[in-house]
Design a protein around this motif. Structure first.
Motif, PDB file in Angstrom:
ATOM      1  N   UNK A 113       0.819  -1.216   0.000  1.00  0.00           N
ATOM      2  CA  UNK A 113       0.000   0.000   0.000  1.00  0.00           C
ATOM      3  C   UNK A 113       0.845   1.255   0.000  1.00  0.00           C
ATOM      4  N   UNK A 114       0.365   2.280   0.695  1.00  0.00           N
ATOM      5  CA  UNK A 114       1.094   3.555   0.713  1.00  0.00           C
ATOM      6  C   UNK A 114       2.426   3.453   1.449  1.00  0.00           C
ATOM      7  N   UNK A 115       2.583   2.437   2.294  1.00  0.00           N
ATOM      8  CA  UNK A 115       3.842   2.278   3.026  1.00  0.00           C
ATOM      9  C   UNK A 115       5.029   2.095   2.096  1.00  0.00           C
ATOM     10  N   UNK A 116       4.789   1.624   0.880  1.00  0.00           N
ATOM     11  CA  UNK A 116       5.922   1.392  -0.031  1.00  0.00           C
ATOM     12  C   UNK A 116       6.534   2.692  -0.550  1.00  0.00           C
ATOM     13  N   UNK A 117       5.887   3.826  -0.310  1.00  0.00           N
ATOM     14  CA  UNK A 117       6.433   5.120  -0.749  1.00  0.00           C
ATOM     15  C   UNK A 117       7.247   5.797   0.349  1.00  0.00           C
ATOM     16  N   UNK A 118       7.318   5.195   1.521  1.00  0.00           N
ATOM     17  CA  UNK A 118       8.039   5.787   2.653  1.00  0.00           C
ATOM     18  C   UNK A 118       9.376   5.094   2.859  1.00  0.00           C
ATOM     19  N   UNK A 148      -3.904   5.939  -9.264  1.00  0.00           N
ATOM     20  CA  UNK A 148      -4.461   5.628  -7.952  1.00  0.00           C
ATOM     21  C   UNK A 148      -3.406   5.685  -6.857  1.00  0.00           C
ATOM     22  N   UNK A 149      -2.163   5.311  -7.156  1.00  0.00           N
ATOM     23  CA  UNK A 149      -1.098   5.378  -6.149  1.00  0.00           C
ATOM     24  C   UNK A 149      -0.935   6.795  -5.624  1.00  0.00           C
ATOM     25  N   UNK A 150      -0.924   7.767  -6.516  1.00  0.00           N
ATOM     26  CA  UNK A 150      -0.764   9.170  -6.124  1.00  0.00           C
ATOM     27  C   UNK A 150      -1.948   9.610  -5.263  1.00  0.00           C
ATOM     28  N   UNK A 174      -4.045   7.742  -3.527  1.00  0.00           N
ATOM     29  CA  UNK A 174      -4.033   7.037  -2.240  1.00  0.00           C
ATOM     30  C   UNK A 174      -3.011   7.643  -1.283  1.00  0.00           C
ATOM     31  N   UNK A 175      -1.823   7.961  -1.788  1.00  0.00           N
ATOM     32  CA  UNK A 175      -0.794   8.540  -0.929  1.00  0.00           C
ATOM     33  C   UNK A 175      -1.206   9.924  -0.440  1.00  0.00           C
ATOM     34  N   UNK A 176      -1.742  10.735  -1.320  1.00  0.00           N
ATOM     35  CA  UNK A 176      -2.180  12.082  -0.913  1.00  0.00           C
ATOM     36  C   UNK A 176      -3.312  12.005   0.109  1.00  0.00           C
ATOM     37  N   UNK A 177      -4.257  11.101  -0.094  1.00  0.00           N
ATOM     38  CA  UNK A 177      -5.350  10.935   0.875  1.00  0.00           C
ATOM     39  C   UNK A 177      -4.798  10.507   2.228  1.00  0.00           C
ATOM     40  N   UNK A 178      -3.849   9.592   2.201  1.00  0.00           N
ATOM     41  CA  UNK A 178      -3.227   9.123   3.446  1.00  0.00           C
ATOM     42  C   UNK A 178      -2.518  10.275   4.170  1.00  0.00           C
ATOM     43  N   UNK A 179      -1.737  11.044   3.425  1.00  0.00           N
ATOM     44  CA  UNK A 179      -0.989  12.151   4.033  1.00  0.00           C
ATOM     45  C   UNK A 179      -1.924  13.230   4.581  1.00  0.00           C
ATOM     46  N   UNK A 180      -2.966  13.542   3.833  1.00  0.00           N
ATOM     47  CA  UNK A 180      -3.920  14.563   4.298  1.00  0.00           C
ATOM     48  C   UNK A 180      -4.547  14.117   5.609  1.00  0.00           C
ATOM     49  N   UNK A 181      -5.008  12.876   5.658  1.00  0.00           N
ATOM     50  CA  UNK A 181      -5.635  12.372   6.874  1.00  0.00           C
ATOM     51  C   UNK A 181      -4.680  12.234   8.039  1.00  0.00           C
ATOM     52  N   UNK A 182      -3.441  11.910   7.744  1.00  0.00           N
ATOM     53  CA  UNK A 182      -2.443  11.700   8.795  1.00  0.00           C
ATOM     54  C   UNK A 182      -1.861  13.003   9.329  1.00  0.00           C
ATOM     55  N   UNK A 183      -1.657  13.979   8.443  1.00  0.00           N
ATOM     56  CA  UNK A 183      -0.909  15.180   8.834  1.00  0.00           C
ATOM     57  C   UNK A 183      -1.768  16.398   9.152  1.00  0.00           C
ATOM     58  N   UNK A 184      -2.883  16.537   8.473  1.00  0.00           N
ATOM     59  CA  UNK A 184      -3.642  17.783   8.570  1.00  0.00           C
ATOM     60  C   UNK A 184      -4.876  17.609   9.440  1.00  0.00           C
TER      61      UNK A 184
END
Length: 154
Positions: free
Chosen positions: A72-77, A90-92, A94-104
């Motif tokens: 999943x998104x963990x492979x970009x970290x 979809x990868x982009x 998914x990663x942006x959705x993850x970052x928005x939810x995690x950081x903001x």
């Protein structure tokens, strides 16, 4: 049979006599060893119970010790940070959705310095990440540029 640990193998080979016996076995020399010495090599997985060299042992140990492949998104970290954004698809998203939810934070307006500080925890390319979050609809920018707000997920 379970794969022996690399620690067990190295601790056994740390002993000069065990290392000498194992080297001789690898070279096909007759084993002039006591039953206790042979058992130590068998217990470490270096020799089979028949006192033959355990073929493929090192490959098996390395494979067992290899880290799991991130999904999943963990492979970009890498070490908690992203090197860059996936180009598209979809990868982009998914990663942006993850970052928005995690950081903001939800339902909170932030100034650009606060947004930058939060994004800096995962990237060194803050403007690109901030722009991508806005362009993909995960972050709204006030028309006058005075603040940002995370878009509520639907």
């Amino acid at each position: 049979m379970t794969v022996p640990s690399w620690q067990k193998i190295l601790s056994t080979l740390a002993g000069g006599r065990s290392r000498e016996l194992y080297a001789g076995a690898v070279l096909g020399q007759p084993l002039d060893a006591t039953p206790k010495e042979l058992q130590r090599l068998v217990d470490a997985g270096l020799l089979t119970p028949e006192h033959a060299v355990a073929e493929g042992l090192f490959k098996e140990v390395l494979a067992a010790a290899a880290p799991a492949t991130p999904k999943g998104v963990d492979r970009f970290f890498r070490n908690g940070r992203i090197d860059g954004l996936p180009r598209a698809g979809q990868d982009r998203t998914d990663l942006l959705a993850h970052l928005a939810g995690r950081l903001l934070p939800a339902d909170e307006e932030l100034g650009e310095p606060e947004v930058n500080r939060l994004l800096a925890t995962v990237t060194s390319d803050i403007p690109t990440l901030r722009r991508a979050l806005v362009d993909h609809g995960f972050l709204e920018r006030n028309p006058d540029g005075s603040g940002y707000r995370r878009v509520a997920s639907s």
